[in-house]
Write an enzyme that holds these catalytic residues in place. Structure first.
Site, PDB file in Angstrom:
ATOM      1  N   THR A   1      -2.907   0.792  -4.408  1.00  0.00           N
ATOM      2  CA  THR A   1      -3.400   1.909  -3.615  1.00  0.00           C
ATOM      3  C   THR A   1      -4.787   2.326  -4.072  1.00  0.00           C
ATOM      4  O   THR A   1      -5.181   2.067  -5.214  1.00  0.00           O
ATOM      5  CB  THR A   1      -2.434   3.109  -3.713  1.00  0.00           C
ATOM      6  OG1 THR A   1      -2.960   4.212  -2.979  1.00  0.00           O
ATOM      7  CG2 THR A   1      -2.235   3.526  -5.163  1.00  0.00           C
TER       8      THR A   1
ATOM      9  N   LYS B   1      -6.619  -6.994  -5.312  1.00  0.00           N
ATOM     10  CA  LYS B   1      -5.391  -7.479  -4.679  1.00  0.00           C
ATOM     11  C   LYS B   1      -5.301  -9.003  -4.752  1.00  0.00           C
ATOM     12  O   LYS B   1      -4.226  -9.561  -5.001  1.00  0.00           O
ATOM     13  CB  LYS B   1      -5.343  -7.014  -3.220  1.00  0.00           C
ATOM     14  CG  LYS B   1      -5.219  -5.500  -3.047  1.00  0.00           C
ATOM     15  CD  LYS B   1      -5.075  -5.128  -1.580  1.00  0.00           C
ATOM     16  CE  LYS B   1      -4.881  -3.623  -1.420  1.00  0.00           C
ATOM     17  NZ  LYS B   1      -4.690  -3.240   0.001  1.00  0.00           N
TER      18      LYS B   1
ATOM     19  N   THR C   1      -0.145   4.757   1.331  1.00  0.00           N
ATOM     20  CA  THR C   1      -0.293   5.660   2.462  1.00  0.00           C
ATOM     21  C   THR C   1       0.171   5.021   3.760  1.00  0.00           C
ATOM     22  O   THR C   1      -0.321   3.960   4.151  1.00  0.00           O
ATOM     23  CB  THR C   1      -1.765   6.106   2.601  1.00  0.00           C
ATOM     24  OG1 THR C   1      -2.193   6.682   1.367  1.00  0.00           O
ATOM     25  CG2 THR C   1      -1.920   7.113   3.721  1.00  0.00           C
TER      26      THR C   1
ATOM     27  N   GLU D   1      -8.261  13.436   7.048  1.00  0.00           N
ATOM     28  CA  GLU D   1      -9.175  14.406   7.656  1.00  0.00           C
ATOM     29  C   GLU D   1      -8.421  15.396   8.537  1.00  0.00           C
ATOM     30  O   GLU D   1      -8.793  16.576   8.603  1.00  0.00           O
ATOM     31  CB  GLU D   1     -10.245  13.666   8.446  1.00  0.00           C
ATOM     32  CG  GLU D   1     -11.162  12.819   7.551  1.00  0.00           C
ATOM     33  CD  GLU D   1     -12.444  12.423   8.247  1.00  0.00           C
ATOM     34  OE1 GLU D   1     -12.385  12.227   9.481  1.00  0.00           O
ATOM     35  OE2 GLU D   1     -13.480  12.321   7.568  1.00  0.00           O
TER      36      GLU D   1
ATOM     37  N   ASP E   1       0.849  -1.179   0.000  1.00  0.00           N
ATOM     38  CA  ASP E   1       0.000   0.000   0.000  1.00  0.00           C
ATOM     39  C   ASP E   1       0.892   1.238   0.000  1.00  0.00           C
ATOM     40  O   ASP E   1       2.085   1.160   0.305  1.00  0.00           O
ATOM     41  CB  ASP E   1      -0.903  -0.025   1.231  1.00  0.00           C
ATOM     42  CG  ASP E   1      -1.998   1.034   1.164  1.00  0.00           C
ATOM     43  OD1 ASP E   1      -2.220   1.586   0.071  1.00  0.00           O
ATOM     44  OD2 ASP E   1      -2.611   1.316   2.209  1.00  0.00           O
TER      45      ASP E   1
ATOM     46  N   ARG F   1      -2.899  13.854  -3.432  1.00  0.00           N
ATOM     47  CA  ARG F   1      -4.151  13.110  -3.359  1.00  0.00           C
ATOM     48  C   ARG F   1      -5.275  14.129  -3.399  1.00  0.00           C
ATOM     49  O   ARG F   1      -5.352  15.017  -2.544  1.00  0.00           O
ATOM     50  CB  ARG F   1      -4.215  12.296  -2.074  1.00  0.00           C
ATOM     51  CG  ARG F   1      -5.460  11.455  -1.960  1.00  0.00           C
ATOM     52  CD  ARG F   1      -5.484  10.704  -0.641  1.00  0.00           C
ATOM     53  NE  ARG F   1      -6.611   9.816  -0.576  1.00  0.00           N
ATOM     54  CZ  ARG F   1      -6.946   9.112   0.496  1.00  0.00           C
ATOM     55  NH1 ARG F   1      -6.209   9.213   1.600  1.00  0.00           N
ATOM     56  NH2 ARG F   1      -7.993   8.313   0.484  1.00  0.00           N
TER      57      ARG F   1
END
Length: 813
Positions: A420, A485, A151, A251, A149, A356
């Site tokens: 991702t 995946k 992040t 967030e 991944d 992003r």
């Protein structure tokens, strides 16, 4: 089972049926022979499970097969011993036969293997890796592909907002900051153009008053309302004056951006002056890729209820029917396809910068009756007919060590894939920054470049045959879904690859379980993902995966070393005893060159401790410059031939020691009953007991010295560091480097003397006598042993150098 959670649970549930299914024809019919076939296969599976040859990891299966093979050989050797003594029923003959059989069984192999892996898990903890299943240690050494991944694994997981675009106003840019949670650090600039035009126009000067940018700017106010209200994070300043945050990184970054303009959520929703009051929430859903909240604003001047929504740009744009587009205008206009196209173009521009990108939108909520009644709200109705407010671009910087780790992976023959949920442009930009993708695609063929980057929808729309026909599997899969995946793992398996997969969410658990090595995140990972994984990263760092692979290769190398050492000793003892059958005493019974207790001592003590030391050897300097381990496992042709060469050479020297003492310096009288006991009255067995002691000491020394020789299977014991300037003393530093191995060998050497010289223990238990001048034979034999082993290593080095020049690719194997 028809929900997403149900499908995940179904994927995780393994079938425990041990019965082979009966074969059926195209119309469901079956035949008697198919029942017989199913019963036969079920029975053979049961036998295989009992023997361990069809369950477990490849190493476990190979060791189980080895155990079955050695057991069969031991039985044959025991029968040969009985036959050589005409199947005599005397206790000594039976003990000789049993001892010969035992000599082929590596009794301490399982113990050494378990301790080696346990020590490996302890070392991995020090390198931020927790091993949940010992089997994965072996698998790590064979990993050829890592699917990771982005992040938090390849990147720092500390997102910051870099750009915000409001169509009717322009682009707001945030300067660099070392404190991602502090909204007071970092300049904010405003440029009245969209991101597409920022390439040609320079950014504006830093704003003197950031709060001043909001004054009289209704479009920015609406944008910040969504940024702070459609947000579950908490950004606050502690009593010590430090800024802290709780929540998801995405967030938090958006909330910090809003706080720069003094638009923190707490300002509007808490305390006596609270303006906005939350009425409902629609959490983020990976299916719709949006999250929304409904807030009511109640002031003396207005009373209105709004839907605030943020999410993937494509999904938000589809849900919007209006947009405030014209420069400095505050009037919404209908959203057209042209608007959507230009929004996507600006999103692509931000994504190219590695950002992003999310979209923000809102709309008035008019169905007040549902809010008052407290009934279930219809999400689809709430998230329709939105007004598009703008884009926000977040940057998650790659970890400083990521690029170096990925380069090290490629040097080790490991291919890294990024899977991702981000936009393809963002994923591609980050992948180029860290080295997963080439900086320029001009150096690769067009079809290869097209296959390197795909979205999940593109990959999932391909059949298995089309995936297998690709020139290369994708290095980057964007907008990745859980089933994508799993398909990626299947595609790697069909190409004969050995795959590791990272994951942190519940929906990642099927792919973690499906991969050869499932890697869960310790900090951000869910309990379900951890339970489905084989190893856990305590720091969620990609570099730790490389540490795990290096440790797996080290353990694999060390297993190979001590298995080679153990089996060489077994071959040596078995050959010594089998050929020793020719030594007949006056009763025509074979005389032990080694007594049964001596054999057990060498197997369990002399070899066992040094083998544990070999299991703790440090990694070779070039361990991450080699390709992954081949499917041959530990029993390569080189290892098999080494076992035979070292075993036969050791046996030859042991038999020579026995023969020289018996016939070279003695009269060759094998007497009678020398396998049974020592008698002070009848000292005919003294020659046999001294010859046996000489042989025992020689074999003990050979076993101990061979452990040091196995530290490196090709380099000379005296020059294990070729670049060292200490030509004559380097070996002294090498033997001291692994202190456990050093003291194990010292212990084996020291304990030999009490066995030789303590009365009763020597002649009654071990059935040998003290030696004196025979130490000269031992010294000569030790020199010959070193000469033979070093000559064989030299021959191997010459062979592999020549093969490397002739076949460059094979030289890396």
């Amino acid at each position: 089972m028809f929900t997403e959670i149900g499908s995940i649970a179904l994927a995780l549930r393994a079938s425990d049926s041990k019965r082979r299914p009966v074969k059926h024809g195209p119309n469901g019919e079956t035949k008697k022979r198919w029942y017989v076939q199913a019963w036969t296969l079920t029975w053979t599976d049961a036998v295989g499970r009992f023997l361990g040859v069809n369950i477990g990891t490849p190493l476990q299966r190979k060791l189980s097969k080895l155990a079955c093979l050695l057991f069969g050989i031991a039985v044959v050797f025991a029968i040969v011993c009985m036959a050589a003594n005409l199947f005599s029923s005397s206790k000594e003959v039976i003990m000789y036969a049993v001892a010969t059989g035992i000599s082929m069984i590596p009794a301490c192999l399982v113990v050494v293997l378990t301790i080696t892996m346990a020590v490996g898990t302890k070392r991995m903890v020090e390198r931020n890796v927790i091993v949940r299943k010992l089997d994965s240690l072996e698998a790590l050494g064979a990993v050829t592909d890592i699917c990771s991944d982005k992040t938090g694994t390849l990147t720092q997981g500390k997102m910051v907002v870099k750009k915000a675009w409001i169509p009717s106003r322009g682009t707001y840019s945030v300067g660099s900051s070392n404190e991602p949670f502090n909204p007071t650090v970092g300049d904010v600039t405003y440029t009245p153009v969209p991101p597409l035009q920022l390439v040609d126009e320079k950014e504006g000067p830093p704003a003197e008053s950031i709060e001043g940018l909001v004054s009289g700017n209704r479009q920015l106010e609406d944008f910040l309302d969504v940024a702070s209200m459609a947000n579950l994070s908490h950004v606050y300043k502690s009593e010590e004056g430090e800024w802290h945050a709780r929540g998801e990184p995405t967030e938090i970054a958006i909330h910090v951006f809003a706080s720069r303009f003094n638009w923190n959520r707490d300002r509007w929703t808490k305390g006596q002056g609270a303006v906005w009051h939350q009425k409902a929430e629609f959490p983020f859903d990976s299916t719709v890729k949006k999250m929304s909240v409904i807030f009511n604003k109640a002031t003396p001047h207005e009373d209105r209820t709004m839907v605030f929504t943020k999410g993937a740009v494509e999904r938000i744009a589809e849900s919007c029917t209006s947009v405030i587009w014209d420069q400095d205008s505050s009037t919404p206009v209908p959203m057209t396809d042209d608007h959507r196209e230009r929004i996507l173009q600006n999103m692509e521009e931000l994504a190219k910068q590695g950002l992003r990108v999310l979209a923000l939108a809102h709309r008035p909520y008019t169905n007040q009756a549902q809010l008052l009644e407290g009934s279930d709200l219809n999400r689809e109705d709430a998230e329709n007919d939105l007004c598009f407010l703008g884009l926000i671009g977040l940057y998650d910087p790659p970890r400083p060590e990521t690029a170096g780790s990925i380069q090290a992976c490629y040097q080790a023959g490991i291919v890294v894939h990024m899977v991702t949920g981000d936009h393809p442009g963002t994923a591609k930009a980050i992948a180029q920054q860290v080295g997963i993708l080439p900086a320029s695609f001009n150096t690769v063929a067009a079809d290869v470049a097209d296959a390197m980057v795909m979205t999940a929808s593109q990959f999932d729309n391909l059949t298995n045959e089309q995936v297998d026909a690709l020139p290369t599997l994708p290095l980057v899969i964007a907008r990745c879904a859980p089933q994508t995946k799993v398909r990626m793992i299947d595609a790697l398996h069909r190409r004969g690859r050995f795959a590791a997969m990272t994951g942190d969410g519940v929906n990642d658990s099927p792919s973690l379980k499906h991969a050869d090595v499932g890697i869960a995140m310790g900090q951000a990972g869910s309990d379900v993902a951890k339970d489905a994984s084989d190893i856990i990263l305590t720091d969620d760092n990609f570099a730790s995966i490389l540490n795990a692979v290096e440790e797996g290769r080290r353990i694999f190398d060390n297993i190979q070393k001590f298995v080679l050492h153990l089996l060489s000793e077994n071959i040596a003892q078995a050959c010594t005893l089998l050929i020793g059958l020719a030594f007949k005493d006056a009763d025509n019974q074979s005389v032990f060159p080694l007594s049964p207790v001596e054999i057990l001592w060498i197997i369990m003590i002399t070899s066992g401790m040094p083998d544990m030391g070999l299991g703790m050897e440090v990694a070779a300097p070039d361990i991450m410059n080699r390709p992954p381990q081949s499917k041959q496992g530990i029993f390569t042709w080189e290892v098999v031939i080494d076992i035979l060469v070292y075993g036969v050479w050791t046996a030859a020297l042991c038999l020579a020691a026995f023969s020289v003492r018996m016939w070279g310096f003695g009269d060759g009288n094998l007497a009678r009953g020398c396998n049974k006991e020592w008698s002070e009255e009848i000292k005919d067995c003294e020659l046999v007991f001294r010859a046996r002691a000489t042989t025992f000491v020689c074999l003990t020394w050979f076993a101990l010295f061979l452990a040091w020789e196995m530290v490196n299977m090709r380099r000379s014991f005296f020059r294990m560091q070729p670049k060292s300037k200490k030509y004559f003393t380097q070996w002294m530093h090498d033997v001291w480097r692994n202190k456990f191995l050093f003291w194990s060998i010292m212990a084996g050497w020291i304990t030999m003397f009490p066995i030789l010289y303590i009365p009763v223990l020597n002649d009654v238990v071990f059935k040998h006598k003290p030696i004196t001048w025979e130490w000269g034979i031992v010294a000569v034999e030790a020199i010959l042993f070193f000469v033979g082993v070093e000559a064989w290593k030299w021959a191997k080095r010459v062979f592999f150098r020549r093969r490397g020049r002739k076949y460059p690719k094979l030289s890396q194997m």
